[in-house]
Design an enzyme around this catalytic site. Structure first.
Site, short mmCIF file in Angstrom:
data_model
loop_
_atom_site.label_atom_id
_atom_site.label_comp_id
_atom_site.label_asym_id
_atom_site.label_seq_id
_atom_site.Cartn_x
_atom_site.Cartn_y
_atom_site.Cartn_z
N HIS A 57 0.81 -1.22 0.00
CA HIS A 57 0.00 0.00 0.00
C HIS A 57 0.84 1.26 0.00
CE1 HIS A 57 -4.29 -1.27 0.80
NE2 HIS A 57 -3.63 -2.42 0.82
N ASP A 101 -4.37 6.76 2.37
CA ASP A 101 -4.83 5.46 1.91
C ASP A 101 -6.33 5.38 2.18
OD1 ASP A 101 -5.50 2.48 2.14
OD2 ASP A 101 -3.42 2.39 1.46
N HIS A 118 -0.02 -14.39 -6.49
CA HIS A 118 -1.19 -14.34 -5.61
C HIS A 118 -2.26 -13.40 -6.15
CE1 HIS A 118 1.23 -10.89 -4.80
NE2 HIS A 118 0.51 -10.45 -3.79
N ASN A 134 -0.91 -4.81 -7.24
CA ASN A 134 0.35 -4.31 -7.78
C ASN A 134 0.97 -5.33 -8.73
OD1 ASN A 134 0.21 -1.89 -6.46
ND2 ASN A 134 2.11 -2.13 -5.33
N GLN A 142 -7.63 -10.39 -3.72
CA GLN A 142 -6.88 -11.24 -4.64
C GLN A 142 -7.77 -12.18 -5.45
OE1 GLN A 142 -3.95 -13.12 -2.10
NE2 GLN A 142 -3.08 -11.15 -1.48
#
EC number: 2.4.1.115
Length: 453
Positions: free
Chosen positions: A17, A117, A348, A352, A373
């Site tokens: 993050h 964030d 995974h 990113n 994910q």
């Protein structure tokens, strides 16, 4: 020139993050040198992301401030990735409040905007209290953001079904998300009665986003246009897709990296690159299945695997595969993926990593674990058609063989590479001078330039 504005940047210090948030801040700071950016994160996060190897340079108008991570004295990590997150979130509002007051004292300039964030929903309350704009940054995909905005409706619509019935249902009532099934949803989203701090955080975020001046998203318009337009028109959110934030131009190529040297000796599109992020690895039985398949098929591979996880590999596996495989404790992922030797990325499906695979034109084999994910993996396979998921979410030798052969050696794999190539061109176009992400960044920058004007 004396600074005229002061932006408080509140980071979520886990996973990947904080790094893209700092990338954005660094770009803003370069374009607005008269604005102070105070960057708040935990000391371990700051040490990592402010390392000189991560960015070409850090703007002189960016100052890092460490906040307490919330863990009690004598804390020993149990292995549960949620544990340190919940300690941090419990203490975060008070910690950030104190740190921001310190930054105001240091600079002599009051806070004029909160750039945070998106997880840190309480920043909406901070901004209201001091009368400044709040601009959350969503570091994942628009598809997962949309799901969190619709948390209450999703829970309501699925309430009448039992577990087996829910698993068969899709999110066909939200435009652009009909491929997503109930079983793909993040656990925190469907835990209606959960008292988990993290689940409550995500729920509160979805409820607070309408208070944002803008929502910056680490994605690009062309990948999820239906979802983005729906969030804008129906939910009245000022969505600004400004990604991909992590591009090759924002990272320094390692001068003497052993795995990059090794890749130069491999054939084009022949190497399997395996990396499951910084938080978790597959369980031992899956590690063994992956290793055994790579060894028996003698498929060239590069595996980014921390030292402590290597005990789960078959005995002497590293020695036996040394002529065609390489295991490293860390790899410069963007530079690995851009190498023409890479044929597939086993991942995974963190956002990113997914973005980086697109930007480097590499198809994906997805084995998601938690959070967004599974949603990303579903979009990869069924919407963007740039990869394949592992059936049942578990690597066995048979399943590992199937997915590797599919991507590396079949016509379907060629189609995946063509599809990801088309997305790559759209991503590259988005960050060009007149691209969609560049225009959105300019809109974001204009909001900062209006501060105190």
């Amino acid at each position: 020139m004396s600074p005229v504005s002061h932006v408080a940047v509140l980071a979520f210090p886990f996973g990947t993050h904080a790094a893209p948030l700092l990338t954005l801040v660094n770009r803003l700071a370069a374009s607005a040198p008269d604005i102070i950016f105070s960057f708040f994160s935990t000391s371990s996060s700051i040490t990592t992301i402010f390392s000189p190897t991560n960015l070409i340079s850090i703007g002189s108008n960016i100052k890092p401030y460490a906040v307490w991570d919330g863990s009690p004295e004598g804390f020993v990590f149990s292995g549960n990735p949620r544990e340190p997150i919940e300690y941090f979130l419990n203490a975060a509002p008070d910690n950030f409040d104190k740190a921001m007051k310190k930054a105001v004292e240091d600079t002599g300039v009051n806070i004029s905007c909160l750039l945070t964030d998106a997880f840190l929903w309480f920043a909406a309350d901070f901004s209201e209290k001091i009368g400044v704009p709040w601009i959350p940054v969503w570091t994942a995909a628009s598809c997962s953001l949309c799901l969190h905005v619709y948390t209450d409706e999703i829970r309501s619509r699925f309430a009448e079904f039992d577990i087996a019935e829910k698993a068969e249902k899709t999110i066909d009532f939200i435009p652009g998300l009909s491929a997503i099934s109930f079983s793909d949803l993040p656990e925190e989203l469907i835990m209606e009665d959960s008292q988990s701090i993290f689940a409550l955080t995500l729920h509160n975020m979805g409820l607070k986003l309408h208070k944002a001046t803008a929502v910056a998203v680490n994605s690009f318009e062309e990948i999820d246009p239906i979802i983005t337009n729906h969030l804008r028109s129906t939910n009245q959110l000022n969505i600004l897709n400004i990604g991909p934030l992590q591009t090759l131009s924002s990272s320094i190529p390692p001068e003497d990296n052993e795995c990059l040297k090794w890749l130069q000796t491999q054939k084009e599109s022949s190497v399997v690159y395996l990396s499951f992020g910084t938080v978790i690895n597959p369980p031992p039985n899956e590690m063994a299945a992956l290793a055994s398949t790579l060894e028996s098929r003698k498929i060239p591979f590069l595996w980014s695997l921390r030292d402590e996880a290597r005990k789960h590999l078959p005995e002497n596996f590293i020695d036996r595969t040394s002529t065609f495989g390489k295991i490293v404790s860390w790899a410069p992922q963007l530079h690995v993926l851009e190498n023409p030797a890479i044929g597939v990325f086993v991942t995974h499906c963190g956002w990113n990593s997914t973005l980086e695979s697109i930007f480097c034109r590499v198809p994906v084999i997805g084995r998601p674990f938690f959070g967004d994910q599974k949603v990303n993996a579903r979009m990869v396979e069924d919407v963007w058609k740039i990869g394949v998921g592992v059936k049942g979410g578990v690597f066995t030798e048979d399943e590992t063989t199937r997915v590797l052969e599919l991507v590396l050696f079949s016509d379907k794999g060629k189609e995946m590479r063509q599809n990801v190539g088309r997305l790559k061109e759209k991503a590259k176009d988005a960050v060009k001078a007149n691209g969609s992400s560049t225009r959105n960044f300019e809109s974001l920058l204009a909001a900062f330039n209006k501060l105190d004007s």
